[in-house]
Design an enzyme around this catalytic site. Structure first.
Site, PDB file in Angstrom:
ATOM      1  CB  ALA A 184      25.496  -0.433  41.009  1.00 32.32           C
ATOM      2  CE  LYS A 214      28.688 -17.138  38.654  1.00 32.46           C
ATOM      3  NZ  LYS A 214      29.310 -16.771  37.404  1.00 32.46           N
ATOM      4  CB  CYS A 262      37.452 -16.496  39.865  1.00 32.44           C
ATOM      5  SG  CYS A 262      37.401 -18.255  39.488  1.00 32.44           S
TER       6      CYS A 262
HETATM    7  N1  LIG Z   1      35.483 -22.045  39.603  1.00 31.34           N
HETATM    8  C1  LIG Z   1      35.550 -21.212  38.566  1.00 31.34           C
HETATM    9  O1  LIG Z   1      34.579 -20.561  38.172  1.00 31.34           O
HETATM   10  C2  LIG Z   1      36.853 -21.042  37.809  1.00 31.34           C
HETATM   11  C3  LIG Z   1      36.847 -20.427  36.551  1.00 31.34           C
HETATM   12  C4  LIG Z   1      38.057 -20.287  35.875  1.00 31.34           C
HETATM   13  C5  LIG Z   1      39.240 -20.722  36.450  1.00 31.34           C
HETATM   14  N2  LIG Z   1      39.217 -21.301  37.684  1.00 31.34           N
HETATM   15  C6  LIG Z   1      40.479 -21.788  38.247  1.00 31.34           C
HETATM   16  O2  LIG Z   1      40.535 -23.198  38.079  1.00 31.34           O
HETATM   17  C7  LIG Z   1      41.197 -23.798  39.204  1.00 31.34           C
HETATM   18  C8  LIG Z   1      40.276 -24.825  39.840  1.00 31.34           C
HETATM   19  O3  LIG Z   1      39.157 -24.144  40.355  1.00 31.34           O
HETATM   20  P1  LIG Z   1      37.862 -24.920  40.888  1.00 31.34           P
HETATM   21  O4  LIG Z   1      36.853 -23.888  41.211  1.00 31.34           O
HETATM   22  O5  LIG Z   1      37.510 -26.008  39.927  1.00 31.34           O
HETATM   23  O6  LIG Z   1      38.447 -25.556  42.224  1.00 31.34           O
HETATM   24  P2  LIG Z   1      37.779 -26.640  43.169  1.00 31.34           P
HETATM   25  O7  LIG Z   1      38.264 -26.364  44.525  1.00 31.34           O
HETATM   26  O8  LIG Z   1      36.309 -26.729  42.904  1.00 31.34           O
HETATM   27  O9  LIG Z   1      38.401 -28.029  42.654  1.00 31.34           O
HETATM   28  C9  LIG Z   1      39.755 -28.375  42.812  1.00 31.34           C
HETATM   29  C10 LIG Z   1      39.810 -29.886  42.961  1.00 31.34           C
HETATM   30  O10 LIG Z   1      41.187 -30.286  42.960  1.00 31.34           O
HETATM   31  C11 LIG Z   1      41.304 -31.380  43.858  1.00 31.34           C
HETATM   32  N3  LIG Z   1      42.712 -31.541  44.240  1.00 31.34           N
HETATM   33  C12 LIG Z   1      43.472 -30.721  45.008  1.00 31.34           C
HETATM   34  N4  LIG Z   1      44.710 -31.227  45.160  1.00 31.34           N
HETATM   35  C13 LIG Z   1      44.743 -32.370  44.456  1.00 31.34           C
HETATM   36  C14 LIG Z   1      45.747 -33.354  44.219  1.00 31.34           C
HETATM   37  N5  LIG Z   1      46.956 -33.236  44.742  1.00 31.34           N
HETATM   38  N6  LIG Z   1      45.430 -34.421  43.454  1.00 31.34           N
HETATM   39  C15 LIG Z   1      44.185 -34.553  42.929  1.00 31.34           C
HETATM   40  N7  LIG Z   1      43.190 -33.657  43.109  1.00 31.34           N
HETATM   41  C16 LIG Z   1      43.466 -32.586  43.866  1.00 31.34           C
HETATM   42  C17 LIG Z   1      40.410 -31.009  45.014  1.00 31.34           C
HETATM   43  O11 LIG Z   1      40.051 -32.135  45.795  1.00 31.34           O
HETATM   44  C18 LIG Z   1      39.202 -30.405  44.268  1.00 31.34           C
HETATM   45  O12 LIG Z   1      38.217 -31.367  43.985  1.00 31.34           O
HETATM   46  C19 LIG Z   1      41.575 -22.646  40.127  1.00 31.34           C
HETATM   47  O13 LIG Z   1      42.889 -22.246  39.851  1.00 31.34           O
HETATM   48  C20 LIG Z   1      40.608 -21.559  39.737  1.00 31.34           C
HETATM   49  O14 LIG Z   1      41.112 -20.265  39.991  1.00 31.34           O
HETATM   50  C21 LIG Z   1      38.054 -21.488  38.375  1.00 31.34           C
END
Ligand SMILES: NC(=O)c1ccc[n+]([C@@H]2O[C@H](COP(=O)([O-])OP(=O)(O)OC[C@H]3O[C@@H](n4cnc5c(N)ncnc54)[C@H](O)[C@@H]3O)[C@@H](O)[C@H]2O)c1
Length: 431
Positions: free
Chosen positions: A252, A320, A260
């Site tokens: 809790a 976190k 996410c």
């Molecule tokens: N962060 C997490 O813990 C986590 C875990 C599992 C899944 N995901 C999923 O993974 C995906 C990415 O998450 P993240 O946290 O790494 O995102 P983030 O925002 O940290 O990174 C995304 C990157 O993509 C780049 N980007 C965006 N448009 C672009 C383009 N047209 N060309 C090139 N680069 C481009 C951005 O500049 C950015 O650096 C999301 O769908 C998220 O839900 C994230």
């Protein structure tokens, strides 16, 4: 193998580095040129344990490269990952603009057999959408495959999670594409779950929704505990000891946040809605989560007679521990409410203060945990960083105006906090 990873954020950078460290030739791509320059210079733009060392090592041995050109990366790779962000749009549905844009650029660049793997978290049907966008660029359907390979890493332990996954999900139409991906991931010695595209996409949304549900459940139980003088710590331990339930995600606290859970639970609700199913259970999970933070703030306001004119110390800001990510962090809700009510905030976080400062320049960001309590009317523990677990509570209480501590993560033993001079309040135990 020759691998491209488009989108070099928390997921893309970690995936690219781990694959490079395992001996593949990896080219990461990002449209953010500042990020590209920083990474090329060996400086990770995000905080993540172990990331700088891995970046420096793989840049030095030449396995890892970074560029801002999708075309260059796609042309020299046989496998192309999409790992761009999919943030929530204003209506709660995921914004797939980046995925679409990247799929188009990949389609324009494909000139040989290529496997396009979607690692971004996306709603059902996105794999088909990516395939169609690539075909629309004139690429023959037998020249490429689209695979869904959702990511399950957790920020704060992203490298270790990527090296030791519980399972690797591969959603595809063609067994050959699955075999190629199994080969890439073979060194990780994980269980493979091979399925169709839609099922793979649903596994990710379903998994995060279930974890959020577990947290909201125990938070709802914490409210009951407060009302009947029970102790949520003992209740959760007793429930979680049942092997069919398990203790994980039964802590809790202030509720779930981050980049996410909020968007994925909303995405699951929207996906179901789009299919004419009202996922009322998950709507309630979201509501309980919002109520949890508000209820805690209500209790604090009630105790100190409102925030107006009061100084509130915040321990922790990131959503976190062990990350600098503040997307949908509970700290943002808390600061907003205190400032709007006319209170003052003085906050400390080991790595995330500068990011929160962009949102709330009116708050004061101090350089040490001990400065948080100086002259404070109340202190709130928001993020359970390890350095707060070990803190000298008596020293912290010594400089407070009123030594009132609201522990939003149930970190401290009540008797120890009280012995250190605090009036101690926490979640799931009546004040
Ligand atoms: N962060 C997490 O813990 C986590 C875990 C599992 C899944 N995901 C999923 O993974 C995906 C990415 O998450 P993240 O946290 O790494 O995102 P983030 O925002 O940290 O990174 C995304 C990157 O993509 C780049 N980007 C965006 N448009 C672009 C383009 N047209 N060309 C090139 N680069 C481009 C951005 O500049 C950015 O650096 C999301 O769908 C998220 O839900 C994230």
């Amino acid at each position: 193998m020759k691998v491209a990873v488009v989108g070099t954020g928390y997921v893309g950078l970690v995936t690219g580095l781990v694959l490079a460290d395992l001996g593949n030739e990896v080219t990461c791509v990002d449209k953010d040129t500042k990020k590209v320059e920083s990474i090329r210079a060996g400086i990770a733009p995000i905080f993540e344990p172990g990331i700088e060392e891995m970046l420096k090592r793989t840049l030095k041995n030449g396995n890892f490269n970074i560029t801002d050109s999708i075309a260059d990366a796609v042309k020299k790779s046989e496998i192309v990952f999409i790992a761009v962000g999919t943030p929530p749009a204003t209506d709660g549905t995921p914004d797939l603009t980046a995925v679409r844009a990247v799929a188009k650029d990949i389609g324009k660049a494909i000139d040989k057999p290529t496997i396009v793997i979607n690692k971004s978290t996306v709603p059902v049907g996105s794999g088909d959408m990516v395939e169609q966008i690539i075909k629309d660029q004139g690429v023959a359907s037998d020249l490429f495959d689209v695979v869904s390979n959702p990511e399950f890493l957790r920020e704060g332990s992203a490298i270790s999670d990527t090296l030791n996954p519980d399972r690797i999900v591969i959603g595809t139409r063609r067994p050959e594409a699955a075999e190629k991906l199994k080969e890439l991931y073979a060194p990780l010695q994980s269980e493979f779950i091979v399925t169709d595209l839609n099922s793979a996409e649903l596994i990710k949304y379903g998994g995060n929704s279930f974890l959020a549900l577990k947290i909201s459940f125990i938070n709802a139980m914490s409210r009951v505990c407060e009302l009947c003088n029970a102790n949520i710590g003992d209740v959760a331990r007793g429930i979680g000891a049942d092997q069919r339930i398990g203790p994980q995600f039964l802590y809790a606290g202030l509720g779930w946040g981050g980049s996410c859970f909020p968007k994925d639970v909303q995405g699951m609700v929207a996906t179901a809605q789009g299919l004419d199913y009202d996922f009322g259970l998950l709507k309630e999970v979201i509501k309980i989560n919002e109520d949890q933070t508000n209820h805690f703030l209500d209790r604090i306001e009630h105790r100190i007679g409102g925030f107006e004119g009061k100084t509130v110390g915040l321990l922790g800001l990131a959503f976190k521990p062990n990350t600098d990510d503040i997307r949908d962090a509970k700290a943002l809700v808390i600061i907003d409410r205190i400032l709007k009510a006319g209170g003052r905030v003085q906050a400390y976080d080991p790595v995330a203060s500068h990011l929160v400062e962009d949102h709330f320049p009116a708050a004061i960001y101090v350089n040490s945990a001990y400065d948080v309590s100086k002259g404070a009317d109340v202190v709130i523990l928001v993020t359970e960083w390890n350095e707060f677990r070990q803190i000298d509570l008596a020293r912290l209480a010594g400089t407070a105006k009123e030594a009132i501590l609201f522990d939003g993560r149930r970190v401290y033993a009540p008797e120890k906090a009280r012995a250190a001079g605090w009036e101690y309040h926490t979640i799931g135990i009546a004040s």
